[in-house]
Every structure is written in C-alpha cells, then in structure tokens.
Design a protein around this motif. Structure first.
Motif, PDB file in Angstrom:
ATOM      1  N   SER A  96       0.814  -1.232   0.000  1.00  0.00           N
ATOM      2  CA  SER A  96       0.000   0.000   0.000  1.00  0.00           C
ATOM      3  C   SER A  96       0.840   1.272   0.000  1.00  0.00           C
ATOM      4  O   SER A  96       0.374   2.333  -0.404  1.00  0.00           O
ATOM      5  N   GLY A  97       2.069   1.173   0.505  1.00  0.00           N
ATOM      6  CA  GLY A  97       2.898   2.373   0.635  1.00  0.00           C
ATOM      7  C   GLY A  97       2.434   3.313   1.734  1.00  0.00           C
ATOM      8  O   GLY A  97       2.914   4.442   1.837  1.00  0.00           O
ATOM      9  N   LEU A  98       1.530   2.850   2.594  1.00  0.00           N
ATOM     10  CA  LEU A  98       0.958   3.735   3.619  1.00  0.00           C
ATOM     11  C   LEU A  98       1.591   3.541   4.999  1.00  0.00           C
ATOM     12  O   LEU A  98       1.251   4.251   5.943  1.00  0.00           O
ATOM     13  N   LYS A  99       2.489   2.588   5.113  1.00  0.00           N
ATOM     14  CA  LYS A  99       2.957   2.183   6.444  1.00  0.00           C
ATOM     15  C   LYS A  99       3.511   3.340   7.271  1.00  0.00           C
ATOM     16  O   LYS A  99       3.297   3.414   8.485  1.00  0.00           O
ATOM     17  N   ASN A 100       4.218   4.239   6.592  1.00  0.00           N
ATOM     18  CA  ASN A 100       4.895   5.294   7.348  1.00  0.00           C
ATOM     19  C   ASN A 100       3.953   6.314   7.987  1.00  0.00           C
ATOM     20  O   ASN A 100       4.374   7.101   8.831  1.00  0.00           O
TER      21      ASN A 100
END
Lengths: 236, 236
Positions: B135-139
């Motif tokens: 998702s690329g949302l982890k941060n």
C-alpha cells in the motif's frame, strides 16, 4: 547479564514437527496410489518453500501445498475425495490440543520469577494463538509476539518496542536459522535447544558461532543449567 | 478530545471485498457445471463462517472453504483440475497489488501530522503484512496491529499496550461489527466509513448507537469533516 529471556514455541515448548512428519506420511500413502515416486515426494519440500511467498508459514500453507503438488504430479488424476482427505489432515492438525514437553512448565515457572519472558513464535496468527491458549503457558510470558518471519530486522523491531538492549537479551529455541543466528547477529545471547531433526528449510549449517554467546543443549533439563552458566560468565 | 486515531485497513483504506466477490463469481462458474444450485452456493457463507474456528479469517481460509464445499456438494465429482483452478484464484488474490482508495493518502497525511495513527487490521498475518507493504501507507502509522479477531478484549489489549485511554481513542472503519461496536463498547469514539456492501458475516444490525460518539460517512472526503466535528464537540 541478560534482562529478558525469549522463547520460541513450536518444537521448543511443545510438539510440532512430528505432526508435519505424520501428515507427510499420510500424504505419501494417498499419493503413491497414483504412482508418485520417492523423488516426486522429495520435491515436496522445495515446492512448499516456493509457496511461502504466497502463503507464509503454517498448516494452511502446508495443506494448500499438498493439494497443489498432488494435483500437479498426478496430472490431475487424484480424486477430489483424496483431496478432501488432505484437507481433513490439515483440519486435524489445526484443531489438535498442544502437547507441551515434559519439564517446560517447571522451567518457565522458575525463569519467569527471575526474568520477564517473551514468547516469539513464527507462523499463522490464528493457529499460533490457539496453540498458546491450549498450552496453558501464556501467563508465564510478559509478552507474546507472533511473527511471519524471524529475521534480524524482526527481532530488532520486537526488542526496540520493549526497550530491550540486544546484548541484554537471551533467546532459547530449537532452530538455528530462526531462533539462534538472527539473535547472534544482533549481539544477543542464545541457547540452542537441539532436540529434534528440523525441517530441511531450517537446516542451515551454522557459520562460526561466537561461543561466549552460544550454548547448545540436548534436553529441556539442561536449559536451566545453560542459563546459569551464562549468568556466571563474564557477560555482564 | 481524542489522542490517537485508529484505522481499519481492508475496505477502509483499500479495496478488498471486491476481490472476494469476484472470486465467488468464478467459484460459481466452476461449480455450476456440476449442477450446484443457487441455494447450495448461498450456503457457502455459512460454511465459511463454520470454518473460521479452524482457519481464522483471510484468503487461505476462503480457498480451503471453497475447496471443501465444492467437493462436498458435488459428492466428489469435481475434478482436481477444477480444484487447482480454485487454488489459483486464491494465489492471485494473495499476490495482487493493493489498490488504495483515492483520497486516503491525503487524509492520512493530514491526520498523521496532528495525531499518532494506529492501523488495526484483522486477518492472515503474512498477507496483511504484504498488503501493508504494497500500500505504501505504512509510514503514516505509528503502530500496526494485525489481529485474528476484533473483539472489545482485543481492542482493550491494544489500547493498554499503547497506554491509550479508550475515551481518548477514535476508530475509523467500514465494519460496524469489527471496527465500530467493540470500540463504542469500550467508551471510544467512532467514524463508520459506510462505503460498501459488507460480507454477510459482518452485517449485524446496530443496536442503539451513542450518537455523541458515532458518526457515519459515505465518502472518504467526509472523514476529515467528521473528525473536525468531533474535535469541535463537547467530547473533551
């Protein structure tokens, strides 16, 4: 000295590999009716490892791999009733009560008085939780961590979250690959409980082990002795 | 005011149910060759729920249930090649890239500046981790919690570990059963992102909802508005 002790679960605290080996025997019995050779079956391990990228570790992964390899290697000849049998083998594994090794309860009881213990186990979340509950050992642990892979980065993340300095951490487990080498990499202390034949994916020949931070024991009764040896050593 | 915001993942941040519905359509296409009736297929949901006790939630659970019901309901007539097809449907679901909803990145970016965010997602550990990565949302999240069930006790345990007072916690999610009701039970604040038809197991008619701690929104763009409404309310 160390301030926390980590324990692996499967094959360290309770029986595990035996069930996979027994299931593999049943799998062989079912598939050899279709003329699967020993070589075909040996390739099962490779196939299962290949599938980890999709399924991760655990019983469901194992069942799905058995089903796939059985279909592929019999060119689709295997009957769906035999496949149903494979599914049932898996369901039995998943619903089985945990068999804790003799001596574990005493060991954890003794150590948990002196140290916070942390359970670090790899595999399927749902099944691992069920096994932890079934084991009756949960209360010995200050924390339980279920992970999908046991890499140095994963251990490092766990230790960080608990504010544990890696060189103050002792890990006890049966797998060199999963429990010992990654913790040594981080500068931790380890006791290898070498109680079993391990799954071929786990069998990795150890590189040179730092003997001041590594001990191997064969029996549960010897773990406490090894802990004491570390306590008495220069590792302070 | 609240001090942390929790987000559900599947069907809240990214597409999920659509894949299950599409897989179900493929399942119907495969099995109706064997004369499975619509009633048989409707029973699939019940069968899947029955299997949660063995498998937990997730794609592997779904595949194994499809395989079992297909074998049982065709009295074993289904070919193993059709079963292989079912396995492949599952593997495709497991290896798919995540499709994040439009507007989510902006929303998380905005909120994560003002609050620590925590992702609380239910399902298979390995697959959820893969989706979070994809998702690329982890941060945007200070913490990620993957759980096998979303009960009040599970939420309570998570909030405890992060020293979050339940009445200082806002949860955003699409499922009344999993994201909203348990958090309201603990005294938390909730935004129901009612974006989708939910799986029948999730569809539970809400009891009387405490309207000072509950808002429903239909579109992602309205979540921020709802957050501001809570910020401006007497909930301090």
């Amino acid at each position: 000295m160390f301030e926390w002790i980590g324990f692996d679960a499967d094959d360290t605290l309770w029986k595990n590999s035996e069930y996979y080996l027994a299931a593999r025997e049943e799998f062989i019995k079912i598939t050899q009716k279709y003329g699967l050779s020993a070589g075909d079956i040996d390739r099962f391990d490779d196939f299962e490892i290949e599938n980890i990228q999709y399924y991760g570790y655990g019983v469901m992964s194992f069942i799905l791999s058995m089903i796939e390899i059985a279909i592929e290697h019999t060119q689709g000849e295997i009957t769906s009733l035999d496949i149903q049998h494979l599914v049932q083998i898996g369901k039995n594994m998943l619903s089985k009560d945990v068999e804790v090794y003799d001596g574990i309860e005493e060991l954890l009881n003794d150590l948990s008085i002196r140290y916070p213990l942390i359970l670090i186990t790899k595999g399927d979340l749902f099944h691992q939780q069920r096994k932890i509950k079934s084991s009756g050992l949960k209360n010995f642990f200050k924390s339980v961590e279920i992970v999908s892979e046991k890499s140095p980065a994963v251990y490092s993340d766990i230790l960080d979250r608990h504010a544990i300095n890696p060189d103050r951490f002792l890990m006890v487990g049966n797998s060199l690959r999963s429990d010992i080498l990654p913790v040594l990499d981080l500068g931790g202390i380890t006791i290898h409980f070498a109680n079993h034949l391990t799954w071929s994916h786990e069998a990795k020949s150890p590189k040179e082990l730092p003997l001041d931070r590594y001990q191997e024991v064969k029996r549960i009764e010897d773990v406490l002795e090894a802990v004491k040896k570390f306590e008495g050593s220069g590792l302070r």
